[in-house]
Structure formats: structure tokens, C-alpha cells
Design an enzyme around this catalytic site. Sequence first.
Site, PDB file in Angstrom:
ATOM      1  N   SER A 282       0.840  -1.197   0.000  1.00 19.03           N
ATOM      2  CA  SER A 282       0.000   0.000   0.000  1.00 19.03           C
ATOM      3  C   SER A 282       0.877   1.248   0.000  1.00 19.03           C
ATOM      4  O   SER A 282       2.048   1.186  -0.387  1.00 19.03           O
ATOM      5  CB  SER A 282      -0.935  -0.035   1.216  1.00 19.03           C
ATOM      6  OG  SER A 282      -1.947   0.942   1.084  1.00 19.03           O
ATOM      7  N   ASN A 283       0.321   2.378   0.408  1.00 17.41           N
ATOM      8  CA  ASN A 283       1.097   3.626   0.456  1.00 17.41           C
ATOM      9  C   ASN A 283       0.599   4.501   1.600  1.00 17.41           C
ATOM     10  O   ASN A 283      -0.312   4.115   2.328  1.00 17.41           O
ATOM     11  CB  ASN A 283       1.009   4.351  -0.892  1.00 17.41           C
ATOM     12  CG  ASN A 283      -0.427   4.663  -1.267  1.00 17.41           C
ATOM     13  OD1 ASN A 283      -1.107   5.426  -0.585  1.00 17.41           O
ATOM     14  ND2 ASN A 283      -0.901   4.064  -2.351  1.00 17.41           N
ATOM     15  N   HIS A 284       1.177   5.686   1.746  1.00 15.71           N
ATOM     16  CA  HIS A 284       0.918   6.531   2.918  1.00 15.71           C
ATOM     17  C   HIS A 284      -0.338   7.395   2.833  1.00 15.71           C
ATOM     18  O   HIS A 284      -0.546   8.247   3.682  1.00 15.71           O
ATOM     19  CB  HIS A 284       2.110   7.460   3.161  1.00 15.71           C
ATOM     20  CG  HIS A 284       3.316   6.753   3.688  1.00 15.71           C
ATOM     21  ND1 HIS A 284       3.339   6.161   4.925  1.00 15.71           N
ATOM     22  CD2 HIS A 284       4.533   6.532   3.143  1.00 15.71           C
ATOM     23  CE1 HIS A 284       4.526   5.613   5.127  1.00 15.71           C
ATOM     24  NE2 HIS A 284       5.266   5.816   4.056  1.00 15.71           N
TER      25      HIS A 284
END
Length: 224
Positions: free
Chosen positions: A33-35
Site C-alpha cells: 500500500s502507500n501513505h
Amino acid sequence: LDKLFVPCDFTGKKILITAGPTREAIDPVRYISNHSSGKMGYAIAEAAEKRGAEVTLVSGPVALLPPLGVETVRVESARDMADAVLGAMDTADIIIKVAAVADYRPADSRDKKIKKKDQTGEDLSINITENPDILRAVGKKKQHRFVAGFAAETNDLVENATLKMDRKNLDMIVANKVGVEGSGFEADTNKVTFLFRDGTRRDVPLMDKSAVAHALLDEIGIRL
Ligand code: CTP
Ligand code: CA
């Protein structure tokens, strides 16, 4: 009470917004995923609802409450988000894609938890494959719809964002500086530049995400 102080300039308009990250399963307990926190997309959904729009929010996994009065559809992966967005876009007048879609996913997600090397005797490697570009697909069949994207960039902000606007056939792109304090992922404020298909550009000062949301809607409103 807020409603008394904001214009109702989007009454009768249907707006489709995406927000948050996507999660791409590696196995039942792990993901890529990502931030993205979802704060910018949720702020736009909330602002649009206050201004009279009928809002559908397609949201990846975030720790935010669905905005009041907004139809919120929760999704996990980029492919789920693609299905939800392409299904809902037909009836939309305006589409704003704020989500930080994971560009890649594991080529084959395992149905059992992956074990450590001391149990398998093998080094772990994960093959990844590219996800569909949802916004590009939206841009291809946009017709009369107003379509806006976001471009998260650490460098060459305006150049990279303009290329994305052209490639994805957008009316507008929000060039979003990431990787700096007070802007982009997880922050409550954002530093953006609005770029339009006709070459117009507006540099927006560092502001609260809710103020950025209203500034964005102001720009869309005058272009409808
Ligand atoms: N986007 C999308 N589907 C993807 C990737 C991105 O719909 N698979 C959308 C995002 O929601 C955003 C815009 O495209 O509105 C730009 O996303 P960004 O990650 O900045 O650009 P990419 O085209 O993915 O290019 P890169 O990550 O390589 O900079
Ligand atoms: Ca990307």
C-alpha cells in the site's frame, strides 16, 4: 449551520470522488500500500456535499468516518476501486480522482500465510504486476464529464503533472507536492498547483485541506 455560509453552487450536480490508498494482498495478512490518509479526498467530498452536490465517495481503507450525507463505498484493491468507479461514472457530472491507487499488485496473492525461511527453506520473492490505470480509463470515456486528477510528485511538479493531465485526457490536474513537511500524505494541510487543459495555472498557498477543497470546487464551478 455551516450550510448557511457556503454557496449552494453544486445543487443538482453529481460528483464522484475517490480517496485513500488501495491495498494489494500478498497473503491473507499482508499487503502492498502507500501513505495516503484519505484526508484530501474526504475534505473534497464534505465540501461538495455542503455546496449542494450529490456525492459518491469511493474510498480505500482509511481511518476516517464517512462524511455526513455522502454515499460512501468502501473498497480494498485497485481492481475493486476500478469496478466501483467505472460502474458509478455514467451518472456523474464531475469526477475527481484523489485516491493514491497502488500502481502494482502481487501477481499471485497466496491464500495461505507465507512462512519464514526457516520453515520453507526458500528465500521469499514476490512477483508484481501492474494495476489498471482507473483514471486513464475514465478519461477515455469521459464525454461531457468534467474529470480532475491529482498528481503526487516529489520533483518536477508542474512538468510531470501536465504530462499526466494530457496522457489521461483530463480537464484539470492538481499537482501535489509530496515528501515535504505540511503537504501531501497524512498532513492536515496541502500545497498544490491547479493546472487546466487550456494551459491556465493557479498556484495555491499552503492551506488546510478543507480550504484547498473549496478552492478546487470554486475552479470547477466556474468551468462547468
Ligand atoms: N490513478 C488511477 N489508477 C492508477 C494509478 C493512478 O486512477 N492505477 C490516478 C490517481 O487517482 C491520480 C492520478 O491517476 O488521480 C495520478 O496518479 P499518480 O500516482 O500521481 O500517477 P501515475 O499515473 O500512477 O504515475 P506515477 O505514479 O508513475 O507518477
Ligand atoms: Ca502512481
